[in-house]
Write a protein that holds these residues in place. Sequence first.
Motif, PDB file in Angstrom:
ATOM      1  N   PHE A   8     107.903  90.651  44.867  1.00 14.08           N
ATOM      2  CA  PHE A   8     106.868  89.735  45.354  1.00 14.08           C
ATOM      3  C   PHE A   8     105.498  90.129  44.818  1.00 14.08           C
ATOM      4  CE2 PHE A   8     110.287  89.838  48.474  1.00 14.08           C
ATOM      5  CZ  PHE A   8     110.628  88.491  48.486  1.00 14.08           C
ATOM      6  N   CYS A   9     104.605  89.147  44.816  1.00 12.79           N
ATOM      7  CA  CYS A   9     103.252  89.390  44.303  1.00 12.79           C
ATOM      8  C   CYS A   9     102.499  90.292  45.288  1.00 12.79           C
ATOM      9  CB  CYS A   9     102.508  88.058  44.145  1.00 12.79           C
ATOM     10  SG  CYS A   9     100.789  88.300  43.657  1.00 12.79           S
ATOM     11  N   GLY A  10     102.050  91.445  44.790  1.00  7.71           N
ATOM     12  CA  GLY A  10     101.376  92.430  45.637  1.00  7.71           C
ATOM     13  C   GLY A  10     100.001  91.941  46.081  1.00  7.71           C
ATOM     14  N   VAL A  11      99.311  91.188  45.200  1.00  6.20           N
ATOM     15  CA  VAL A  11      97.961  90.709  45.528  1.00  6.20           C
ATOM     16  C   VAL A  11      98.038  89.676  46.651  1.00  6.20           C
ATOM     17  CG1 VAL A  11      95.882  89.606  44.612  1.00  6.20           C
ATOM     18  CG2 VAL A  11      97.236  91.125  43.144  1.00  6.20           C
ATOM     19  N   CYS A  12      98.984  88.727  46.504  1.00  2.00           N
ATOM     20  CA  CYS A  12      99.162  87.702  47.547  1.00  2.00           C
ATOM     21  C   CYS A  12      99.548  88.355  48.868  1.00  2.00           C
ATOM     22  CB  CYS A  12     100.245  86.704  47.143  1.00  2.00           C
ATOM     23  SG  CYS A  12      99.705  85.600  45.824  1.00  2.00           S
ATOM     24  N   GLU A  13     100.335  89.423  48.773  1.00  2.00           N
ATOM     25  CA  GLU A  13     100.821  90.084  49.978  1.00  2.00           C
ATOM     26  C   GLU A  13      99.658  90.646  50.809  1.00  2.00           C
ATOM     27  OE1 GLU A  13     105.160  92.006  50.272  1.00  2.00           O
ATOM     28  OE2 GLU A  13     103.668  93.280  49.309  1.00  2.00           O
ATOM     29  N   LEU A  32     103.064  90.477  40.227  1.00  2.00           N
ATOM     30  CA  LEU A  32     101.980  89.486  40.219  1.00  2.00           C
ATOM     31  C   LEU A  32     102.576  88.096  40.050  1.00  2.00           C
ATOM     32  CD1 LEU A  32      99.721  91.364  37.649  1.00  2.00           C
ATOM     33  CD2 LEU A  32      99.144  91.051  40.058  1.00  2.00           C
ATOM     34  N   CYS A  33     102.049  87.144  40.858  1.00  2.00           N
ATOM     35  CA  CYS A  33     102.467  85.767  40.620  1.00  2.00           C
ATOM     36  C   CYS A  33     101.652  85.247  39.429  1.00  2.00           C
ATOM     37  CB  CYS A  33     102.237  84.913  41.868  1.00  2.00           C
ATOM     38  SG  CYS A  33     100.506  84.729  42.279  1.00  2.00           S
ATOM     39  N   THR A  34     101.984  84.062  38.943  1.00  2.00           N
ATOM     40  CA  THR A  34     101.320  83.564  37.734  1.00  2.00           C
ATOM     41  C   THR A  34      99.806  83.441  37.934  1.00  2.00           C
ATOM     42  OG1 THR A  34     103.324  82.352  37.275  1.00  2.00           O
ATOM     43  CG2 THR A  34     101.417  81.724  36.004  1.00  2.00           C
ATOM     44  N   LEU A  35      99.410  82.952  39.131  1.00  2.00           N
ATOM     45  CA  LEU A  35      97.982  82.764  39.423  1.00  2.00           C
ATOM     46  C   LEU A  35      97.243  84.104  39.443  1.00  2.00           C
ATOM     47  CD1 LEU A  35      96.150  80.317  40.160  1.00  2.00           C
ATOM     48  CD2 LEU A  35      96.419  81.015  42.555  1.00  2.00           C
ATOM     49  N   CYS A  36      97.825  85.065  40.170  1.00  2.00           N
ATOM     50  CA  CYS A  36      97.182  86.382  40.282  1.00  2.00           C
ATOM     51  C   CYS A  36      97.166  87.091  38.931  1.00  2.00           C
ATOM     52  CB  CYS A  36      97.894  87.244  41.323  1.00  2.00           C
ATOM     53  SG  CYS A  36      97.684  86.611  42.991  1.00  2.00           S
ATOM     54  N   GLU A  37      98.182  86.814  38.105  1.00  2.00           N
ATOM     55  CA  GLU A  37      98.220  87.458  36.786  1.00  2.00           C
ATOM     56  C   GLU A  37      97.036  86.990  35.949  1.00  2.00           C
ATOM     57  OE1 GLU A  37      99.021  88.504  32.787  1.00  2.00           O
ATOM     58  OE2 GLU A  37      99.083  86.408  33.440  1.00  2.00           O
TER      59      GLU A  37
HETATM   60 ZN   LIG Z   1      99.688  86.312  43.784  1.00  2.00          ZN
END
Ligand SMILES: [Zn+2]
Length: 244
Positions: A8-13, A32-37
Amino acid sequence: MATASGTFCGVCETQHVVREADYWCPECEEGLCTLCEKHHQASRATRNHEVTSVNDYKRIPPTIASINQYCSDHEKKYQHYCSEHEKLCCPLCITTNHKKCDLLALDEIIKTSKTSALFDMMEQSLKDMKSNIKKIVEDRKHNLEIIQQQRQKMKTDITKIRNKINKHLDKLEQQIQQDIQAVEQKVQSQLERLLSKLSDHGKTIDKIQNDISSTKSFATDIQTFFGGKCLRPISKRKRSLCSP
Ligand SMILES: [Zn+2]
Ligand SMILES: [Zn+2]
Ligand SMILES: [Zn+2]
Ligand SMILES: [Zn+2]
């Protein structure tokens, strides 16, 4: 964050949003999800980080993937390697547990890690092991074939010997039958001759008995007196008295 089911995306988490990660940053050690990347790529602090796709990250063996870049005791980035303890060290580790150790700068040693002799040696020895296994398998298969051939040959040999024994026994049986038959025939003809003689003697005796009976009943006294001598078996008669 990596789990058994997915990454899972760590930033979103950190914002309490659960989103599947599409990338993995080994530097930040998080997905990272695509947005956070996109933010990760644009941000000054992280734009030099080399991210990989989550799928590539998942192909790394778990024992290798579990090697972190940050010290779990001090949460600082590893910068040295202690060859004595075979451990990665952060600056704080050095000042505590590895004061007297001979340390190598990580930047220097990781430069050549992917082309290092260790990997070459491991790859070579794995190749050797594989080729040895192949040889052993071929050798054992060959052994199996030989065993099967030997069994087949023994089977054929046994059949041959068995046939020979059978033939020999047949011959013996035939020989014994012939011998028994010959003995039987010999004894049979001897007995037949004896029986024939005995039958002749029986007839002679019958005749003498008849003669005696007739003589006693019908002959005169003189005839009876001389007749007794004549009626004895021929071999014992006095020829002069009985000759006609
Ligand atoms: Zn994210
Ligand atoms: Zn990063
Ligand atoms: Zn440390
Ligand atoms: Zn040490």
